[in-house]
Design an enzyme around this catalytic site. Structure first.
Site, mmCIF file in Angstrom:
data_model
loop_
_atom_site.group_PDB
_atom_site.id
_atom_site.type_symbol
_atom_site.label_atom_id
_atom_site.label_comp_id
_atom_site.label_asym_id
_atom_site.label_seq_id
_atom_site.Cartn_x
_atom_site.Cartn_y
_atom_site.Cartn_z
ATOM 1 N N SER A 146 4.477 0.260 -7.843
ATOM 2 C CA SER A 146 5.335 0.628 -6.275
ATOM 3 C C SER A 146 6.863 -0.190 -6.923
ATOM 4 O O SER A 146 7.437 0.190 -7.646
ATOM 5 C CB SER A 146 4.257 -0.227 -6.026
ATOM 6 N N LYS A 156 -3.448 3.219 -10.000
ATOM 7 C CA LYS A 156 -4.057 3.128 -9.003
ATOM 8 C C LYS A 156 -4.822 4.656 -8.407
ATOM 9 O O LYS A 156 -4.576 5.751 -8.732
ATOM 10 C CB LYS A 156 -3.779 2.742 -7.077
ATOM 11 N N ASP A 302 6.354 5.106 -1.268
ATOM 12 C CA ASP A 302 5.455 5.613 -0.785
ATOM 13 C C ASP A 302 5.917 3.697 0.532
ATOM 14 O O ASP A 302 6.046 3.695 1.525
ATOM 15 C CB ASP A 302 4.057 4.431 -0.523
ATOM 16 N N GLU A 385 2.306 -1.126 7.584
ATOM 17 C CA GLU A 385 1.916 -2.573 7.340
ATOM 18 C C GLU A 385 3.651 -2.897 7.569
ATOM 19 O O GLU A 385 4.549 -2.521 7.884
ATOM 20 C CB GLU A 385 2.346 -2.884 5.838
ATOM 21 N N SER A 387 5.422 -4.442 5.286
ATOM 22 C CA SER A 387 5.512 -4.480 4.130
ATOM 23 C C SER A 387 6.962 -3.125 3.930
ATOM 24 O O SER A 387 6.789 -2.954 3.129
ATOM 25 C CB SER A 387 5.211 -4.814 3.092
#
Length: 540
Positions: A146, A156, A302, A385, A387
């Site tokens: 990420s 992942k 993402d 989220e 973040s």
């Protein structure tokens, strides 16, 4: 000493890419050392070959464990695999392909041998499974750490629901991978991946955007859009989007550099591709006046960053609140019972927005995996989220992705600007006029490994305090209200403020998230009391 945060990276800040890749192939981990074991966090296994935490052995063992796990689960369809622009991603994908092919898994890689954003992999899984038979369900692997620094690698697994695997799956995969490494990798099957199927991730993703974003409204508005991939996997996607929909969109930095020498340094003077960080986004923010809207994505796209001419880089919490307000009033086909999802460390502004639009709020622990089921069945129309990660449903109320989608949220900002005639930051100011202007921050406090473990097990009842910064405490939570899952820490709430404390998964600190609707001074009181309350509960 003056901080270099927000200033351009210098040659001394850059990694030696050749050495990093060399150590990936030559290093061999000792799984008796906790720092070299396979450990799946909320977004897979991450580490660096520089400290023998991400090597060919790790990825071969993890991939073999995934092969065994998917067989146990009856997952026999194709496996979609994508990788981002980190230097360790390409070699890790090569390792994974060797193991997958040797085990007879039908695996699909990018048609153009290019970079693949996380949301494009999730989109591909969902697209395939929508019409596939029950005994032909697809899953996927995303090779990415990420927004982590250039020296890191990440890996992942996304099962057939298309989102991040849950803890049961990741624990079993990690345990089996460590067992395989300890056994000298004798259980790993490998073969030359000479003939691997390909899949056009980009075209399928880009062409489908009209089912979830009002692309025509964006085009008709004529707004000038800048998109900065920050050297990440979305680089070719943004130009394809501009071409497909006739947008006035400029890819402001199409450069891909595994050392990320063009970045400005993050808050800790490290190179980190975090589009929600003012320091990491400093060069992007400097161009805010050149466009009606400017956006950024991290390495696997993402996460999103939204930059407006009137406010610069928006706080992620602010944008989530605006996105929720807009979507639930501009998506008439969504079910009237569809809920708003947020992590419990996201702003309470979202609570106020959800109540104002008559939607139930689902508050879950940190981790996007908690939104997956709701997005799949349509019961949660938006999951976000703090973040800067989120996703939402298509116009017709069906699933788009079940992983965070930074490209989607960036495009939504353009739709909001096009349809309302106002920037997302202007709309947030309108929300503060209605609900108040909260002050929000996250700080870290030192904690030993024993204290972190104790905090992760802490029960809300162990908090003896009755007041928080002059207000009566109304809730002491160790489980998320939305689903009853353990939050791995504690959240304390009063009428106009709250804090949450959680142990860091990578450093000897615990994180204190806090917010106050009484302003910055009250927030500082909340933060100070939060540390005292947690330290008392931990007996320190």
């Amino acid at each position: 000493m003056t901080s270099r945060a927000g200033t351009p990276a210098q040659s001394s800040d850059l990694i030696d890419v050749e050495q990093l890749v060399h150590l990936y192939w030559t290093g061999h981990p000792d799984v008796a050392d906790p720092e070299q074991k396979v450990v799946f966090g909320t977004s897979g296994h991450r580490g660096s070959s520089l400290n023998t935490a991400f090597n060919d052995d790790h990825i071969a063992a993890i991939t073999q464990a995934i092969v065994e796990y998917r067989a146990e689960q009856g997952t026999t369809g194709p496996l979609f695999i994508g990788a981002d622009t980190h230097a360790l991603s390409a070699p890790a994908q090569t390792t994974a392909l060797e193991v997958l092919v040797a085990n007879g898994v039908r695996v699909l890689v990018d048609e153009f041998d290019g970079y693949t954003p996380t949301p494009a992999v999730s989109h591909a899984i969902i697209r395939y499974n929508r019409t596939a038979a029950e005994d032909d369900q697809a899953d996927g692997i995303v090779v990415t750490p990420s927004h982590n620094p250039p020296s890191d690698g990440g890996f992942k697994y996304n099962p057939p629901h298309g989102g991040p695997a849950d803890s049961d799956a990741t624990n079993r995969i990690a345990d089996r991978a460590n067992e395989i490494i300890a056994g000298g990798l004798k259980d790993v099957r490998r073969a030359e991946p000479s003939a691997v199927e390909t899949y056009d991730f980009r075209t399928h993703y880009v062409d489908d955007l009209a089912s979830i974003i009002d692309m025509q409204a964006i085009k008709d508005s004529g707004i000038r859009i800048g998109a900065d991939p920050l050297g990440g996997a979305s680089v070719s996607y943004w130009q394809a989007i501009a071409d497909a929909y006739g947008l006035d969109l400029t890819v402001v930095n199409p450069e891909v550099d595994p050392a990320w020498g063009f970045m400005t340094l993050d808050w800790d003077e490290k190179i980190r591709m975090d589009p929600s960080s003012p320091s990491a986004m400093a060069s992007v923010v400097a161009r805010a006046g050149d466009y009606d809207l400017l956006t950024g994505n991290d390495a696997d796209a993402d996460r999103h960053g939204i930059v407006t001419p009137d406010a610069g880089l928006m706080n992620p919490n602010h944008y989530l609140a605006v996105a929720i307000q807009y979507l639930f009033t501009h998506r008439p086909q969504w079910s009237e019972s569809a809920k708003v999802g947020k992590t419990l460390v996201s702003s309470s502004m979202i609570d106020r927005v959800a109540e104002s639009i008559g939607r139930e709020l689902v508050e879950v622990p940190v981790g996007f995996k908690w939104f997956v089921r709701g997005l799949i069945d349509g019961s949660v129309a938006f999951g976000g989220e703090e973040s800067a990660g989120a996703s939402f449903l298509r116009f017709d109320g069906t699933a788009w992705t079940t992983d965070k989608d930074g490209i989607l949220l960036a495009l939504l900002a353009s739709e909001i600007r096009a349809v309302t005639g106002k920037s997302p930051s202007e709309l947030y100011r309108e929300l503060t006029e209605r609900f108040g202007d909260p002050a929000y921050a996250r700080v870290d406090a030192p904690a030993s490994k024993a204290q972190k473990a104790a905090l992760g097990r802490l029960d809300g009842d162990a908090v003896s305090a009755t007041e928080l910064a002059g207000e009566a405490i109304t809730a002491k939570l160790s489980k998320a209200p939305g689903n009853g899952a353990a939050i791995g820490g504690v959240k304390v709430v009063s009428e106009s403020a709250w804090f949450a404390a959680r142990p860091s998964g990578t450093e000897d600190v615990y994180k204190i998230y806090a917010e106050s609707f009484k302003g910055a001074d009250h927030l500082a009181e909340v933060q100070a009391e939060a540390k005292r309350i947690v330290d008392t509960a931990l007996g320190s």
